[in-house]
Design an enzyme around this catalytic site. Sequence first.
Site, short mmCIF file in Angstrom:
data_model
loop_
_atom_site.label_atom_id
_atom_site.label_comp_id
_atom_site.label_asym_id
_atom_site.label_seq_id
_atom_site.Cartn_x
_atom_site.Cartn_y
_atom_site.Cartn_z
N TRP A 89 7.92 1.53 -3.80
CA TRP A 89 6.94 2.43 -3.17
C TRP A 89 6.64 1.88 -1.77
CZ3 TRP A 89 1.07 1.96 -3.67
CH2 TRP A 89 0.43 3.13 -3.24
N ASP B 295 2.80 -3.54 -11.38
CA ASP B 295 2.09 -2.36 -10.88
C ASP B 295 2.31 -1.25 -11.91
OD1 ASP B 295 1.08 -0.19 -9.54
OD2 ASP B 295 2.43 -0.33 -7.80
N ALA C 239 1.07 2.33 -12.66
CA ALA C 239 0.28 3.45 -12.14
C ALA C 239 0.55 4.74 -12.91
CB ALA C 239 0.60 3.66 -10.66
N LYS D 93 -3.28 8.92 -12.05
CA LYS D 93 -2.37 9.91 -12.64
C LYS D 93 -2.72 10.17 -14.11
CE LYS D 93 -0.26 8.33 -8.92
NZ LYS D 93 0.24 8.87 -7.71
#
Length: 395
Positions: free
Chosen positions: A130, A211, A213, A246
Amino acid sequence: MLEKLERLPADTILGLAAACRADPNPDRVDLTIGIYMDEQGVCPVFGAVREAQRALVAEEVTKAYMPPAGDEAFNLGMQRLVLGADSPVLRDRRVGSVQAPGGCGALRIGAEIIRAAAPDARVWVSDPTWPVHFPLLGSVGLSFETYRYYDPASHGVDFDAMAQDLKKAVAGDVVLLHGCCHNPCGADLSLEQWGVIAAMAERQGFTPFIDIAYQGLGDGLEQDAAGLRLMADRLPELIIAASCSKNMGLYRERTGAALFICRDEANAQALVSQALVAARRIYSMPPAHGALLAGRVLSSETLAVSWRTELEAMCQRINGLRSGLRQKLEKKSGRDFGFIEREKGMFSFLGLSPEQALRLRREYSVYMLDSSRINVAGVNAGNIDYLADAVTAVL
Ligand code: LMR
Protein backbone atom coordinates in the site's frame (compact mmCIF):
# COMPACT_ATOMS: atom_id res chain seq x y z
CA MET A 1 7.61 32.20 3.92
CA LEU A 2 4.56 30.17 2.92
CA GLU A 3 4.65 31.42 -0.65
CA LYS A 4 7.71 29.25 -1.29
CA LEU A 5 5.61 26.12 -1.01
CA GLU A 6 4.46 24.63 -4.29
CA ARG A 7 1.25 22.85 -5.01
CA LEU A 8 1.74 19.08 -4.69
CA PRO A 9 0.12 16.45 -6.88
CA ALA A 10 -3.00 14.79 -5.47
CA ASP A 11 -2.63 11.49 -3.62
CA THR A 12 -2.64 8.63 -6.14
CA ILE A 13 -5.67 6.91 -4.60
CA LEU A 14 -7.67 9.86 -3.23
CA GLY A 15 -6.98 11.95 -6.35
CA LEU A 16 -8.41 9.31 -8.67
CA ALA A 17 -11.44 8.80 -6.44
CA ALA A 18 -12.09 12.56 -6.61
CA ALA A 19 -11.61 12.56 -10.40
CA CYS A 20 -14.20 9.80 -10.71
CA ARG A 21 -16.71 11.65 -8.51
CA ALA A 22 -16.26 14.72 -10.75
CA ASP A 23 -16.78 12.74 -13.99
CA PRO A 24 -20.19 13.69 -15.46
CA ASN A 25 -20.54 10.39 -17.37
CA PRO A 26 -23.52 8.59 -15.79
CA ASP A 27 -21.85 5.25 -16.65
CA ARG A 28 -18.69 6.04 -14.68
CA VAL A 29 -17.35 3.14 -12.61
CA ASP A 30 -15.38 3.84 -9.44
CA LEU A 31 -12.93 1.04 -8.66
CA THR A 32 -10.38 3.32 -6.99
CA ILE A 33 -10.47 3.67 -3.21
CA GLY A 34 -10.97 0.64 -0.97
CA ILE A 35 -14.51 1.23 0.17
CA TYR A 36 -17.20 -1.45 0.22
CA MET A 37 -20.14 -0.45 -1.94
CA ASP A 38 -23.46 -2.28 -2.17
CA GLU A 39 -25.55 -2.99 -5.28
CA GLN A 40 -26.75 0.64 -5.24
CA GLY A 41 -23.19 1.95 -5.13
CA VAL A 42 -23.61 3.09 -1.51
CA CYS A 43 -21.15 2.41 1.31
CA PRO A 44 -23.67 1.23 3.94
CA VAL A 45 -23.78 1.69 7.71
CA PHE A 46 -23.94 -1.69 9.49
CA GLY A 47 -27.25 -2.31 11.29
CA ALA A 48 -25.39 -3.05 14.55
CA VAL A 49 -23.41 0.19 14.25
CA ARG A 50 -26.61 2.14 13.64
CA GLU A 51 -28.16 0.59 16.72
CA ALA A 52 -25.09 1.25 18.86
CA GLN A 53 -25.12 4.84 17.60
CA ARG A 54 -28.77 5.36 18.58
CA ALA A 55 -28.01 4.14 22.11
CA LEU A 56 -24.81 6.17 22.34
CA VAL A 57 -26.52 9.40 21.26
CA ALA A 58 -29.33 8.79 23.76
CA GLU A 59 -26.98 8.02 26.65
CA GLU A 60 -23.96 10.22 26.00
CA VAL A 61 -23.52 12.82 28.74
CA THR A 62 -20.15 14.32 27.89
CA LYS A 63 -17.76 15.19 25.11
CA ALA A 64 -14.79 15.42 27.47
CA TYR A 65 -11.51 13.96 26.14
CA MET A 66 -11.17 10.23 25.79
CA PRO A 67 -8.61 8.57 28.07
CA PRO A 68 -5.25 8.62 26.20
CA ALA A 69 -5.32 4.83 25.63
CA GLY A 70 -8.90 5.05 24.35
CA ASP A 71 -12.07 3.20 25.22
CA GLU A 72 -11.57 0.13 27.41
CA ALA A 73 -14.38 -1.93 25.88
CA PHE A 74 -12.97 -1.16 22.44
CA ASN A 75 -9.42 -2.12 23.34
CA LEU A 76 -10.47 -5.38 24.95
CA GLY A 77 -12.86 -6.14 22.09
CA MET A 78 -10.15 -5.53 19.51
CA GLN A 79 -7.64 -7.73 21.33
CA ARG A 80 -10.16 -10.58 21.33
CA LEU A 81 -11.22 -9.96 17.75
CA VAL A 82 -7.72 -9.92 16.35
CA LEU A 83 -6.01 -12.50 18.57
CA GLY A 84 -8.99 -14.77 19.29
CA ALA A 85 -10.86 -14.80 22.61
CA ASP A 86 -8.94 -17.83 23.89
CA SER A 87 -5.49 -16.64 22.81
CA PRO A 88 -2.67 -17.70 25.18
CA VAL A 89 -1.25 -14.21 24.69
CA LEU A 90 -4.37 -12.74 26.31
CA ARG A 91 -4.34 -15.33 29.07
CA ASP A 92 -0.71 -14.47 29.86
CA ARG A 93 -1.47 -10.72 29.61
CA ARG A 94 1.39 -10.30 27.13
CA VAL A 95 -0.47 -7.79 24.97
CA GLY A 96 -0.78 -4.05 25.41
CA SER A 97 -2.95 -1.99 23.10
CA VAL A 98 -4.08 1.55 22.47
CA GLN A 99 -6.92 2.96 20.42
CA ALA A 100 -5.64 4.94 17.44
CA PRO A 101 -7.09 7.22 14.76
CA GLY A 102 -7.76 4.52 12.17
CA GLY A 103 -5.42 1.82 10.92
CA CYS A 104 -3.16 4.66 9.72
CA GLY A 105 -2.86 6.02 13.26
CA ALA A 106 -2.05 2.53 14.50
CA LEU A 107 0.65 2.11 11.84
CA ARG A 108 2.13 5.44 12.83
CA ILE A 109 2.15 4.56 16.54
CA GLY A 110 3.78 1.24 15.63
CA ALA A 111 6.43 3.12 13.66
CA GLU A 112 7.09 5.47 16.59
CA ILE A 113 7.60 2.48 18.87
CA ILE A 114 9.99 0.83 16.41
CA ARG A 115 11.98 4.03 16.10
CA ALA A 116 12.19 4.36 19.91
CA ALA A 117 13.32 0.73 20.31
CA ALA A 118 15.67 0.52 17.33
CA PRO A 119 16.40 3.86 15.60
CA ASP A 120 18.32 2.10 12.81
CA ALA A 121 15.65 -0.50 12.15
CA ARG A 122 15.01 -1.30 8.53
CA VAL A 123 11.40 -2.01 7.64
CA TRP A 124 10.99 -4.73 5.02
CA VAL A 125 7.94 -4.13 2.86
CA SER A 126 6.40 -6.31 0.17
CA ASP A 127 6.75 -5.37 -3.47
CA PRO A 128 4.16 -4.05 -4.00
CA THR A 129 2.62 -2.64 -0.86
CA TRP A 130 0.00 0.00 0.00
CA PRO A 131 1.74 3.24 -1.07
CA VAL A 132 0.78 5.04 2.15
CA HIS A 133 2.99 2.68 4.16
CA PHE A 134 5.99 4.69 2.97
CA PRO A 135 5.01 8.14 4.30
CA LEU A 136 3.34 6.70 7.40
CA LEU A 137 6.43 4.80 8.53
CA GLY A 138 9.10 6.74 6.68
CA SER A 139 8.24 10.12 8.17
CA VAL A 140 9.21 8.75 11.57
CA GLY A 141 12.71 8.24 10.17
CA LEU A 142 12.66 4.52 9.47
CA SER A 143 14.33 3.21 6.34
CA PHE A 144 12.93 0.59 3.98
CA GLU A 145 14.02 -2.60 2.29
CA THR A 146 11.82 -4.42 -0.18
CA TYR A 147 11.06 -8.11 -0.42
CA ARG A 148 9.67 -9.66 -3.59
CA TYR A 149 6.05 -10.73 -3.15
CA TYR A 150 3.69 -10.60 -6.12
CA ASP A 151 4.50 -12.35 -9.36
CA PRO A 152 2.53 -10.70 -12.20
CA ALA A 153 3.12 -13.69 -14.48
CA SER A 154 1.44 -16.22 -12.19
CA HIS A 155 -0.83 -13.62 -10.50
CA GLY A 156 0.20 -15.06 -7.15
CA VAL A 157 2.73 -14.85 -4.34
CA ASP A 158 6.30 -15.68 -5.34
CA PHE A 159 6.98 -17.27 -1.99
CA ASP A 160 10.44 -18.60 -2.84
CA ALA A 161 11.59 -15.08 -3.78
CA MET A 162 9.96 -13.63 -0.66
CA ALA A 163 11.68 -16.14 1.63
CA GLN A 164 14.98 -15.64 -0.15
CA ASP A 165 14.82 -11.85 0.32
CA LEU A 166 13.75 -12.11 3.95
CA LYS A 167 16.81 -14.24 4.72
CA LYS A 168 18.59 -10.88 4.83
CA ALA A 169 16.34 -9.50 7.61
CA VAL A 170 18.16 -9.52 10.95
CA ALA A 171 17.45 -8.89 14.64
CA GLY A 172 16.47 -5.23 14.97
CA ASP A 173 14.74 -5.26 11.57
CA VAL A 174 10.98 -5.22 11.12
CA VAL A 175 9.07 -7.15 8.47
CA LEU A 176 5.76 -5.56 7.51
CA LEU A 177 3.15 -8.16 6.53
CA HIS A 178 -0.43 -7.77 5.35
CA GLY A 179 -2.58 -9.82 7.76
CA CYS A 180 -5.03 -10.77 4.98
CA CYS A 181 -6.51 -9.43 1.73
CA HIS A 182 -3.19 -8.00 0.53
CA ASN A 183 -3.44 -4.38 -0.60
CA PRO A 184 -2.94 -3.92 -3.56
CA CYS A 185 -2.72 -7.42 -5.05
CA GLY A 186 -5.21 -9.61 -3.12
CA ALA A 187 -2.72 -12.52 -3.11
CA ASP A 188 -2.32 -13.88 0.42
CA LEU A 189 0.09 -16.25 2.14
CA SER A 190 -1.12 -19.77 2.94
CA LEU A 191 -1.06 -20.79 6.60
CA GLU A 192 1.91 -23.00 5.85
CA GLN A 193 3.77 -19.99 4.41
CA TRP A 194 2.91 -17.93 7.51
CA GLY A 195 4.55 -20.77 9.46
CA VAL A 196 7.71 -20.52 7.39
CA ILE A 197 7.97 -16.76 7.96
CA ALA A 198 7.31 -17.26 11.70
CA ALA A 199 10.15 -19.81 11.82
CA MET A 200 12.44 -17.33 10.03
CA ALA A 201 11.52 -14.64 12.59
CA GLU A 202 12.35 -17.08 15.41
CA ARG A 203 15.64 -18.02 13.83
CA GLN A 204 16.78 -14.61 12.54
CA GLY A 205 15.27 -12.45 15.30
CA PHE A 206 13.41 -9.89 13.17
CA THR A 207 10.10 -8.50 14.43
CA PRO A 208 6.97 -8.88 12.31
CA PHE A 209 4.63 -5.88 12.07
CA ILE A 210 1.22 -7.00 10.81
CA ASP A 211 -1.15 -4.55 9.15
CA ILE A 212 -4.62 -6.09 9.33
CA ALA A 213 -7.16 -3.74 7.78
CA TYR A 214 -9.52 -6.22 6.08
CA GLN A 215 -10.22 -8.92 8.67
CA GLY A 216 -13.51 -10.59 7.75
CA LEU A 217 -13.51 -9.61 4.09
CA GLY A 218 -11.40 -12.47 2.70
CA ASP A 219 -12.65 -15.82 4.03
CA GLY A 220 -14.15 -14.75 7.38
CA LEU A 221 -13.15 -13.15 10.68
CA GLU A 222 -11.41 -16.20 12.16
CA GLN A 223 -9.83 -17.54 8.95
CA ASP A 224 -8.45 -14.11 7.99
CA ALA A 225 -6.60 -13.82 11.31
CA ALA A 226 -5.18 -17.36 11.25
CA GLY A 227 -1.69 -16.37 10.02
CA LEU A 228 -1.46 -13.51 12.51
CA ARG A 229 -2.57 -15.78 15.36
CA LEU A 230 -0.02 -18.40 14.38
CA MET A 231 2.68 -15.76 14.75
CA ALA A 232 1.21 -14.46 18.02
CA ASP A 233 1.30 -17.99 19.46
CA ARG A 234 4.87 -18.66 18.39
CA LEU A 235 6.80 -15.42 18.67
CA PRO A 236 7.88 -13.45 21.73
CA GLU A 237 7.19 -10.10 20.08
CA LEU A 238 4.78 -8.85 17.45
CA ILE A 239 3.35 -5.47 16.48
CA ILE A 240 -0.14 -5.23 14.98
CA ALA A 241 -2.06 -2.35 13.39
CA ALA A 242 -5.79 -3.13 13.15
CA SER A 243 -8.55 -1.12 11.52
CA CYS A 244 -12.33 -0.98 11.85
CA SER A 245 -12.75 1.11 8.69
CA LYS A 246 -13.72 -1.74 6.40
CA ASN A 247 -15.04 -4.54 8.60
CA MET A 248 -17.27 -2.22 10.66
CA GLY A 249 -17.76 0.38 7.95
CA LEU A 250 -16.35 3.08 10.26
CA TYR A 251 -14.14 4.65 7.60
CA ARG A 252 -14.74 8.31 8.45
CA GLU A 253 -14.72 7.72 12.20
CA ARG A 254 -10.99 6.87 12.16
CA THR A 255 -11.14 3.81 14.37
CA GLY A 256 -8.16 1.53 14.81
CA ALA A 257 -5.91 -0.10 17.38
CA ALA A 258 -2.18 -0.66 17.82
CA LEU A 259 -1.37 -3.92 19.61
CA PHE A 260 1.99 -4.92 21.04
CA ILE A 261 2.69 -8.52 21.95
CA CYS A 262 5.59 -8.59 24.34
CA ARG A 263 7.69 -11.07 26.30
CA ASP A 264 5.76 -10.44 29.52
CA GLU A 265 3.07 -8.30 31.12
CA ALA A 266 5.49 -5.68 32.47
CA ASN A 267 6.95 -5.13 29.00
CA ALA A 268 3.45 -4.90 27.49
CA GLN A 269 2.61 -2.15 29.98
CA ALA A 270 5.88 -0.37 29.21
CA LEU A 271 4.94 -0.43 25.52
CA VAL A 272 1.54 1.12 26.25
CA SER A 273 3.27 3.92 28.17
CA GLN A 274 5.58 4.48 25.19
CA ALA A 275 2.61 4.52 22.79
CA LEU A 276 0.83 7.11 24.93
CA VAL A 277 3.84 9.41 24.91
CA ALA A 278 4.08 9.00 21.12
CA ALA A 279 0.35 9.74 20.73
CA ARG A 280 0.67 12.86 22.91
CA ARG A 281 3.37 14.10 20.52
CA ILE A 282 1.16 13.60 17.48
CA TYR A 283 -2.56 13.92 18.27
CA SER A 284 -2.83 13.74 22.11
CA MET A 285 -5.86 11.47 22.44
CA PRO A 286 -7.93 9.41 20.04
CA PRO A 287 -11.34 10.37 18.62
CA ALA A 288 -14.31 9.01 20.54
CA HIS A 289 -17.24 8.25 18.30
CA GLY A 290 -16.12 5.27 16.20
CA ALA A 291 -14.40 3.43 19.05
CA LEU A 292 -17.38 3.92 21.36
CA LEU A 293 -19.59 2.39 18.67
CA ALA A 294 -17.20 -0.49 17.95
CA GLY A 295 -16.72 -1.07 21.68
CA ARG A 296 -20.48 -1.40 22.09
CA VAL A 297 -20.82 -3.74 19.13
CA LEU A 298 -17.95 -5.95 20.26
CA SER A 299 -19.10 -6.16 23.88
CA SER A 300 -22.81 -6.83 23.22
CA GLU A 301 -23.67 -10.38 22.23
CA THR A 302 -26.74 -9.31 20.24
CA LEU A 303 -24.98 -6.53 18.36
CA ALA A 304 -21.90 -8.68 17.74
CA VAL A 305 -24.01 -11.47 16.20
CA SER A 306 -25.83 -8.99 13.98
CA TRP A 307 -22.54 -7.38 12.90
CA ARG A 308 -20.86 -10.71 12.16
CA THR A 309 -23.85 -11.84 10.09
CA GLU A 310 -23.84 -8.67 8.02
CA LEU A 311 -20.07 -8.86 7.57
CA GLU A 312 -20.31 -12.47 6.40
CA ALA A 313 -22.88 -11.43 3.80
CA MET A 314 -20.55 -8.66 2.64
CA CYS A 315 -17.66 -11.08 2.36
CA GLN A 316 -19.77 -13.57 0.41
CA ARG A 317 -20.94 -10.84 -1.92
CA ILE A 318 -17.35 -9.77 -2.65
CA ASN A 319 -16.44 -13.38 -3.39
CA GLY A 320 -19.52 -13.65 -5.63
CA LEU A 321 -18.44 -10.50 -7.47
CA ARG A 322 -15.00 -12.03 -7.91
CA SER A 323 -16.39 -15.10 -9.66
CA GLY A 324 -18.92 -13.03 -11.63
CA LEU A 325 -16.22 -10.69 -12.91
CA ARG A 326 -13.93 -13.59 -13.75
CA GLN A 327 -16.68 -15.25 -15.81
CA LYS A 328 -17.65 -12.07 -17.67
CA LEU A 329 -14.05 -11.16 -18.47
CA GLU A 330 -13.17 -14.67 -19.62
CA LYS A 331 -16.27 -14.91 -21.79
CA LYS A 332 -15.77 -11.54 -23.41
CA SER A 333 -11.97 -11.55 -23.77
CA GLY A 334 -11.21 -15.26 -24.12
CA ARG A 335 -8.38 -14.84 -21.60
CA ASP A 336 -7.72 -16.44 -18.23
CA PHE A 337 -8.90 -14.34 -15.28
CA GLY A 338 -9.02 -17.23 -12.79
CA PHE A 339 -6.74 -15.30 -10.45
CA ILE A 340 -9.54 -12.85 -9.63
CA GLU A 341 -11.41 -15.69 -8.00
CA ARG A 342 -8.33 -17.01 -6.17
CA GLU A 343 -7.43 -13.63 -4.66
CA LYS A 344 -8.95 -12.28 -1.45
CA GLY A 345 -10.60 -9.15 -0.15
CA MET A 346 -11.28 -5.93 -1.99
CA PHE A 347 -8.33 -5.73 -4.36
CA SER A 348 -6.84 -7.41 -7.42
CA PHE A 349 -4.58 -6.26 -10.21
CA LEU A 350 -6.25 -6.75 -13.59
CA GLY A 351 -2.83 -7.04 -15.22
CA LEU A 352 -3.25 -3.98 -17.46
CA SER A 353 -0.57 -1.44 -18.33
CA PRO A 354 -0.79 2.16 -17.01
CA GLU A 355 -1.68 3.20 -20.60
CA GLN A 356 -4.59 0.77 -20.66
CA ALA A 357 -5.76 2.03 -17.25
CA LEU A 358 -5.58 5.58 -18.62
CA ARG A 359 -7.58 4.63 -21.72
CA LEU A 360 -10.22 3.09 -19.50
CA ARG A 361 -10.52 6.37 -17.61
CA ARG A 362 -10.48 8.64 -20.68
CA GLU A 363 -12.64 6.60 -23.04
CA TYR A 364 -14.95 4.68 -20.71
CA SER A 365 -14.95 6.57 -17.39
CA VAL A 366 -13.78 3.36 -15.70
CA TYR A 367 -11.49 4.41 -12.85
CA MET A 368 -8.85 2.12 -11.36
CA LEU A 369 -5.34 2.84 -10.14
CA ASP A 370 -2.58 3.10 -12.77
CA SER A 371 -1.28 -0.24 -11.52
CA SER A 372 -4.70 -1.67 -12.62
CA ARG A 373 -5.60 -2.33 -8.97
CA ILE A 374 -9.36 -2.55 -8.79
CA ASN A 375 -11.67 -2.41 -5.81
CA VAL A 376 -13.78 -5.48 -6.50
CA ALA A 377 -16.38 -4.14 -4.04
CA GLY A 378 -17.09 -1.32 -6.51
CA VAL A 379 -18.52 -3.80 -9.03
CA ASN A 380 -22.27 -4.45 -9.11
CA ALA A 381 -24.92 -6.04 -11.33
CA GLY A 382 -25.49 -2.67 -13.01
CA ASN A 383 -21.89 -2.06 -14.10
CA ILE A 384 -20.30 -5.50 -14.47
CA ASP A 385 -21.08 -5.90 -18.20
CA TYR A 386 -20.02 -2.35 -19.02
CA LEU A 387 -16.80 -2.90 -17.08
CA ALA A 388 -16.01 -6.25 -18.72
CA ASP A 389 -16.70 -4.77 -22.19
CA ALA A 390 -14.48 -1.76 -21.50
CA VAL A 391 -11.60 -3.90 -20.17
CA THR A 392 -11.89 -6.26 -23.14
CA ALA A 393 -11.80 -3.27 -25.50
CA VAL A 394 -8.47 -2.01 -24.16
CA LEU A 395 -6.83 -5.43 -23.94
C1 LMR B 1 -7.10 2.02 -0.26
O1 LMR B 1 -6.02 1.46 -0.40
O2 LMR B 1 -7.80 2.38 -1.22
C2 LMR B 1 -7.65 2.25 1.13
O3 LMR B 1 -6.80 1.68 2.06
C3 LMR B 1 -7.96 3.67 1.41
C4 LMR B 1 -6.77 4.56 1.51
O4 LMR B 1 -6.70 5.34 2.46
O5 LMR B 1 -5.88 4.51 0.66
